[in-house]
Write a protein that holds these residues in place. Structure first.
Motif, mmCIF file in Angstrom:
data_model
loop_
_atom_site.group_PDB
_atom_site.id
_atom_site.type_symbol
_atom_site.label_atom_id
_atom_site.label_comp_id
_atom_site.label_asym_id
_atom_site.label_seq_id
_atom_site.Cartn_x
_atom_site.Cartn_y
_atom_site.Cartn_z
ATOM 1 N N ARG A 39 0.852 -1.190 0.000
ATOM 2 C CA ARG A 39 0.000 0.000 0.000
ATOM 3 C C ARG A 39 0.889 1.241 0.000
ATOM 4 N NH1 ARG A 39 -3.956 0.825 4.980
ATOM 5 N NH2 ARG A 39 -1.948 1.218 5.987
ATOM 6 N N ASP A 40 0.620 2.165 -0.933
ATOM 7 C CA ASP A 40 1.452 3.370 -0.994
ATOM 8 C C ASP A 40 0.943 4.431 -0.012
ATOM 9 O OD1 ASP A 40 -0.697 4.761 -2.148
ATOM 10 O OD2 ASP A 40 0.034 4.469 -4.190
ATOM 11 N N THR A 41 1.602 5.543 0.024
ATOM 12 C CA THR A 41 1.280 6.581 1.006
ATOM 13 C C THR A 41 -0.103 7.183 0.794
ATOM 14 O OG1 THR A 41 2.403 8.209 -0.389
ATOM 15 C CG2 THR A 41 3.685 7.192 1.392
ATOM 16 N N GLU A 42 -0.661 7.021 -0.407
ATOM 17 C CA GLU A 42 -1.994 7.544 -0.690
ATOM 18 C C GLU A 42 -3.075 6.482 -0.531
ATOM 19 O OE1 GLU A 42 -1.818 9.264 -4.545
ATOM 20 O OE2 GLU A 42 -0.586 10.965 -3.904
ATOM 21 N N GLY A 43 -2.666 5.279 -0.107
ATOM 22 C CA GLY A 43 -3.629 4.221 0.149
ATOM 23 C C GLY A 43 -3.898 3.283 -1.006
ATOM 24 N N ALA A 44 -3.274 3.503 -2.156
ATOM 25 C CA ALA A 44 -3.482 2.618 -3.301
ATOM 26 C C ALA A 44 -2.737 1.302 -3.095
ATOM 27 C CB ALA A 44 -2.998 3.297 -4.581
ATOM 28 N N HIS A 45 -3.340 0.208 -3.567
ATOM 29 C CA HIS A 45 -2.743 -1.118 -3.438
ATOM 30 C C HIS A 45 -2.003 -1.503 -4.713
ATOM 31 C CE1 HIS A 45 -5.292 -2.827 0.106
ATOM 32 N NE2 HIS A 45 -4.967 -1.578 0.295
ATOM 33 N N ARG A 46 -0.861 -2.135 -4.529
ATOM 34 C CA ARG A 46 -0.071 -2.654 -5.643
ATOM 35 C C ARG A 46 0.340 -4.081 -5.333
ATOM 36 N NH1 ARG A 46 5.316 -3.219 -6.174
ATOM 37 N NH2 ARG A 46 5.712 -1.947 -4.305
ATOM 38 N N SER A 47 0.153 -4.981 -6.309
ATOM 39 C CA SER A 47 0.474 -6.394 -6.108
ATOM 40 C C SER A 47 1.705 -6.780 -6.914
ATOM 41 C CB SER A 47 -0.697 -7.282 -6.549
ATOM 42 O OG SER A 47 -1.875 -6.944 -5.854
ATOM 43 N N GLU A 48 2.497 -7.697 -6.365
ATOM 44 C CA GLU A 48 3.634 -8.246 -7.097
ATOM 45 C C GLU A 48 3.805 -9.715 -6.740
ATOM 46 O OE1 GLU A 48 7.560 -7.018 -6.098
ATOM 47 O OE2 GLU A 48 7.137 -6.778 -3.953
ATOM 48 N N THR A 49 4.230 -10.479 -7.730
ATOM 49 C CA THR A 49 4.585 -11.874 -7.507
ATOM 50 C C THR A 49 6.080 -11.918 -7.228
ATOM 51 O OG1 THR A 49 2.860 -12.546 -9.050
ATOM 52 C CG2 THR A 49 4.496 -14.204 -8.445
ATOM 53 N N THR A 50 6.457 -12.449 -6.075
ATOM 54 C CA THR A 50 7.855 -12.351 -5.645
ATOM 55 C C THR A 50 8.216 -13.523 -4.749
ATOM 56 O OG1 THR A 50 9.457 -10.881 -4.558
ATOM 57 C CG2 THR A 50 7.262 -10.975 -3.589
ATOM 58 N N LEU A 51 9.505 -13.796 -4.631
ATOM 59 C CA LEU A 51 9.976 -14.782 -3.665
ATOM 60 C C LEU A 51 9.937 -14.180 -2.269
ATOM 61 C CD1 LEU A 51 12.998 -16.382 -5.568
ATOM 62 C CD2 LEU A 51 10.798 -17.455 -5.051
ATOM 63 N N PHE A 52 9.519 -14.971 -1.308
ATOM 64 C CA PHE A 52 9.299 -14.481 0.050
ATOM 65 C C PHE A 52 10.260 -15.171 1.001
ATOM 66 C CE2 PHE A 52 6.669 -13.796 3.921
ATOM 67 C CZ PHE A 52 6.434 -12.439 3.763
ATOM 68 N N PRO A 53 10.965 -14.425 1.852
ATOM 69 C CA PRO A 53 11.930 -15.050 2.761
ATOM 70 C C PRO A 53 11.239 -15.913 3.816
ATOM 71 C CG PRO A 53 11.694 -12.704 3.235
ATOM 72 C CD PRO A 53 10.948 -12.963 1.967
ATOM 73 N N PRO A 54 11.732 -17.118 4.062
ATOM 74 C CA PRO A 54 11.089 -18.023 5.020
ATOM 75 C C PRO A 54 10.923 -17.408 6.409
ATOM 76 C CG PRO A 54 12.796 -19.169 3.773
ATOM 77 C CD PRO A 54 12.915 -17.719 3.433
ATOM 78 N N GLU A 55 11.898 -16.630 6.842
ATOM 79 C CA GLU A 55 11.839 -16.090 8.199
ATOM 80 C C GLU A 55 10.726 -15.048 8.364
ATOM 81 O OE1 GLU A 55 14.917 -13.732 5.857
ATOM 82 O OE2 GLU A 55 14.356 -15.834 6.127
ATOM 83 N N SER A 56 10.136 -14.606 7.255
ATOM 84 C CA SER A 56 9.075 -13.607 7.352
ATOM 85 C C SER A 56 7.682 -14.212 7.469
ATOM 86 C CB SER A 56 9.117 -12.680 6.124
ATOM 87 O OG SER A 56 10.326 -11.946 6.086
ATOM 88 N N LEU A 57 7.571 -15.514 7.304
ATOM 89 C CA LEU A 57 6.275 -16.165 7.460
ATOM 90 C C LEU A 57 5.868 -16.160 8.932
ATOM 91 C CD1 LEU A 57 6.352 -19.227 5.047
ATOM 92 C CD2 LEU A 57 4.906 -17.198 4.892
ATOM 93 N N PRO A 58 4.562 -16.210 9.217
ATOM 94 C CA PRO A 58 4.118 -16.206 10.614
ATOM 95 C C PRO A 58 4.504 -17.482 11.333
ATOM 96 C CG PRO A 58 2.267 -16.593 9.142
ATOM 97 C CD PRO A 58 3.433 -16.232 8.271
ATOM 98 N N GLU A 59 4.455 -17.424 12.648
ATOM 99 C CA GLU A 59 4.747 -18.600 13.457
ATOM 100 C C GLU A 59 3.654 -19.651 13.283
ATOM 101 O OE1 GLU A 59 7.500 -19.238 15.291
ATOM 102 O OE2 GLU A 59 8.270 -17.415 14.355
ATOM 103 N N GLY A 60 4.047 -20.899 13.450
ATOM 104 C CA GLY A 60 3.092 -22.000 13.376
ATOM 105 C C GLY A 60 3.817 -23.312 13.560
ATOM 106 N N ASP A 61 3.106 -24.319 14.041
ATOM 107 C CA ASP A 61 3.750 -25.609 14.290
ATOM 108 C C ASP A 61 3.540 -26.611 13.166
ATOM 109 O OD1 ASP A 61 1.069 -26.062 14.747
ATOM 110 O OD2 ASP A 61 1.290 -26.593 16.869
ATOM 111 N N VAL A 62 2.952 -26.165 12.042
ATOM 112 C CA VAL A 62 2.768 -27.030 10.878
ATOM 113 C C VAL A 62 3.186 -26.275 9.625
ATOM 114 C CG1 VAL A 62 1.137 -28.402 9.517
ATOM 115 C CG2 VAL A 62 0.826 -28.220 11.988
ATOM 116 N N LEU A 63 4.074 -26.867 8.848
ATOM 117 C CA LEU A 63 4.486 -26.316 7.564
ATOM 118 C C LEU A 63 3.667 -26.996 6.472
ATOM 119 C CD1 LEU A 63 6.443 -24.596 5.822
ATOM 120 C CD2 LEU A 63 8.024 -26.541 5.863
#
Length: 337
Positions: free
Chosen positions: A14-38
């Motif tokens: 979301r930019d500073t004016e509130g508009a949404h922008r989407s991108e397809t990207t690789l996501f770092p594993p450490e940024s995923l939420p906590e959980g006991d099941v992968l």
């Protein structure tokens, strides 16, 4: 818990004016939420709430950047939860996934095992997500009607609004399979043949629900499943039979309810709210079991519009909000790989 493998996701900024922008990207594993099941995500589906989240038409996403997607079916890759083992097929809906924490528009995610339910063996990944949150919500609405005392009753119909969408469409299917007569109220009469295939016995234009200025009108339907809210819900309440039940689960039209109390105090009508986000695990499992047992396999093909990869989600979301989607659009997160 091992690290997540290389993980392609749809990330919304979301930019500073509130508009949404989407991108397809690789996501770092450490940024995923906590959980006991992968979980390796096999399919997701695009719901109305997902379309609002991706496009920014409503403040569904609570932080940024965020991975949307409120439901998934997947395979357990690793687990620290005794209820789940690698290879188990699981379903996740609700619990704020895709709203307050990273969601299902990804190849992998981590989740609390307590949020998962088994995927019935008779459901393929496509079948599970053709149902998804929409099918689950429709079944919960049916269960709400049953709890209100409604039973299949000859020629007396149940009204369903929004029948060309996911929740409304599955509601038509489920009610018909249970032996009810079904009336579909739609603003898209050009889809009459599709609604007939789903099981609608009669079809009306939704404007009929709001045309009356009377506080009460002719008793017409034994009950109703409503996804619209607003004037549509207020209008249909005028036509419900004495002791009828209305299950309300959405606000596709608007969140307000400009109604009178007359249906409730003069006809003993019950208005039952239906939530699919925070319901308990036992009720979820029961609903999924009934879904797997209650729908002929031939109807799944009728319900599927197409399957897209992660990169195709933004366009599909726009089409959904513009009323150009009939049935369900599935997401295969590995289609772009």
């Amino acid at each position: 818990m091992p690290d997540t493998p290389s993980n392609l996701v749809l990330l919304v900024h979301r930019d500073t004016e509130g508009a949404h922008r989407s991108e397809t990207t690789l996501f770092p594993p450490e940024s995923l939420p906590e959980g006991d099941v992968l979980v390796r995500i096999l399919r997701s589906g695009i719901n109305y709430k997902d379309a609002l989240a991706v496009t920014g038409k409503s403040p569904i996403l609570r932080r940024f950047p965020m991975i949307p997607g409120i439901d998934l079916v997947g395979e357990v890759v690793a687990s620290e939860n005794p209820d789940w083992s690698p290879g188990d097929a699981v379903i996740l809906t609700g619990h704020g996934v895709g709203e307050t924490r990273h969601g299902a528009f990804a190849q992998y995610t981590r989740l609390p095992g307590a949020w998962l339910v088994p995927c019935p063996v008779s459901l393929t990944p496509d079948g599970a997500m053709l149902l998804g949150t929409a099918g689950l919500t429709a079944m919960l609405c049916v269960m709400a009607l049953e709890a209100g005392g409604l039973k299949p009753d000859g020629g007396t119909e149940i009204l369903v609004t929004g029948p060309t969408g996911g929740v409304g469409g599955w509601a038509v299917v489920l009610l018909k399979q249970l032996g009810y007569q079904v009336c579909a109220a739609t603003g898209r009469l050009e889809h009459e043949s599709y609604l007939r295939r789903l099981g609608a016995d009669s079809i009306i234009h939704r404007q009929e629900l709001t045309a009356s200025n009377k506080p009460l009108d002719t008793q017409r339907w034994l009950g109703a499943i409503d996804v619209a809210g607003g004037k549509t819900l207020a209008g249909l309440l005028k036509f419900i039979h004495y002791n009828g039940t209305v299950a309300a689960c959405g606000l596709a039209d608007e969140p307000g309810l400009p109604a009178t109390v007359f249906p409730f105090i003069l006809r003993n009508v019950r208005l039952q709210g239906v939530d699919s986000v925070h319901i308990d695990r036992e009720t979820r499992a029961t609903a999924w079991k009934r879904l797997a047992e209650g729908i002929p396999s031939a109807l799944f093909a009728t319900f599927q519009e197409r399957t897209v990869g992660l990169s195709g989600i933004p366009q599909a979301c726009r089409e959904l909000l513009e009323g150009r989607v009939r049935g369900r659009v599935l997401v295969d997160p590995f289609l772009d790989a």
